[in-house]
Design an enzyme around this catalytic site. Structure first.
Site, PDB file in Angstrom:
ATOM      1  N   SER A  50      42.722  42.111  44.135  1.00 17.60           N
ATOM      2  CA  SER A  50      43.871  42.766  43.527  1.00 17.60           C
ATOM      3  C   SER A  50      43.598  44.259  43.461  1.00 17.60           C
ATOM      4  O   SER A  50      42.436  44.694  43.526  1.00 17.60           O
ATOM      5  CB  SER A  50      44.082  42.218  42.112  1.00 17.60           C
ATOM      6  OG  SER A  50      44.996  43.005  41.373  1.00 17.60           O
ATOM      7  N   TYR A  71      42.210  39.872  33.522  1.00 17.06           N
ATOM      8  CA  TYR A  71      42.544  39.814  34.948  1.00 17.06           C
ATOM      9  C   TYR A  71      41.762  40.878  35.724  1.00 17.06           C
ATOM     10  O   TYR A  71      41.177  40.592  36.775  1.00 17.06           O
ATOM     11  CB  TYR A  71      44.049  40.030  35.109  1.00 17.06           C
ATOM     12  CG  TYR A  71      44.565  39.889  36.516  1.00 17.06           C
ATOM     13  CD1 TYR A  71      44.765  38.636  37.084  1.00 17.06           C
ATOM     14  CD2 TYR A  71      44.888  41.012  37.282  1.00 17.06           C
ATOM     15  CE1 TYR A  71      45.261  38.499  38.373  1.00 17.06           C
ATOM     16  CE2 TYR A  71      45.382  40.893  38.568  1.00 17.06           C
ATOM     17  CZ  TYR A  71      45.575  39.629  39.106  1.00 17.06           C
ATOM     18  OH  TYR A  71      46.060  39.504  40.382  1.00 17.06           O
TER      19      TYR A  71
END
Length: 265
Positions: free
Chosen positions: A146, A159
């Protein structure tokens, strides 16, 4: 140059959490390149949904129920795939979750859950397929990282921690197993237009863009959201023989966000 090096013909690809979304798009591209598609999801309902979607695309995918945070279940699934279909050539660690909660409001249990799915599960799945890849003399592991592997943002502490860890797990798998002709790389998607992000792109009553939509467009040199299809070419490249000397790399497919400081106010 031999363009056949991009072919996945005869390869078996396991994409985790690929009933829909980014995982489905990657699997669709792999099927078009000639691979046999295997996927799993957390429950039978999602697996059935995925199987229906693959069938509608003319793809003969094999779907299994498996919790990728359960090491025993993952080992059993890999053994079943090897028995029923063959040795896995390509693993895509796609399954993931996000919890948008301010850090001081997030419980340790919630933090651990995100780490478990987004970081521990890729470790478990990679660990399960590597021995057979070593025996076969070749293998590809692709971790869906990501932009949060590089950047922080409000409410995504777990995250970002997980995806930062996944970047380093990617590099370490390369370091440990590159000599066995195993390539482990990552793809870092930018902001992708999916059904999950659709509410963030809805026009406002006055016809203007949603504030978050405005923010993303302003931060992206490409001036648009990405699509799942934007990830297909990079995913095929990293799964194919064309990338046999690419290892430990994170390929950011983000329209240039990470290269851009943003417009002057």
């Amino acid at each position: 140059m031999d363009t056949n090096s991009f072919s996945l013909k005869g390869k078996i690809a396991w994409i985790t959490g690929a009933s829909y979304g980014i995982g489905f798009a990657i699997a669709e591209a792999y099927a078009a390149a000639g691979a046999t598609i295997v996927f799993n999801d957390i429950n039978q309902e999602l697996v059935d949904k995925g199987l229906k979607s693959y069938a509608e695309k003319g793809i003969d995918a094999k779907g299994y129920v498996c919790d990728v945070t359960n090491e025993e279940a993952v080992r059993a699934l890999v053994k079943q795939i090897e028995t029923e279909i063959g040795v896995i050539d390509i693993l895509v660690n796609n399954a993931g979750i996000i919890r948008r909660i301010p850090m001081i409001e997030m419980s340790a249990e919630e933090f651990r859950k995100v780490i478990d799915v987004d970081l521990n599960a890729p470790f478990i799945c990679a660990k399960a397929v590597i021995p057979s890849m070593i025996s076969k003399g070749h293998g590809k592991i692709i971790n869906i990282c990501s932009m949060m592997s590089e950047l922080g943002r409000e409410t995504v502490s777990a995250y970002a921690a997980a995806k930062g860890g996944l970047k380093m797990l990617t590099r370490n798998i390369c370091s440990e197993y590159g000599e066995h002709n195993i390539q482990c790389n990552g793809i870092g998607p930018g902001y992708i237009a999916t059904p999950q992000t659709a509410p963030l792109r809805e026009k406002q009553p006055d016809g203007s863009r949603h504030p978050f939509d405005q923010f993303i467009i302003a931060k992206t040199p490409a001036a648009r959201w990405g699509t799942p299809e934007d990830l297909q070419g990079p995913a095929v490249f990293l799964a194919s023989d064309a990338s046999n000397f690419v290892n430990g790399h994170i390929l950011y497919v983000d329209g240039g966000i990470l290269a851009y400081i943003g417009k002057q106010p």
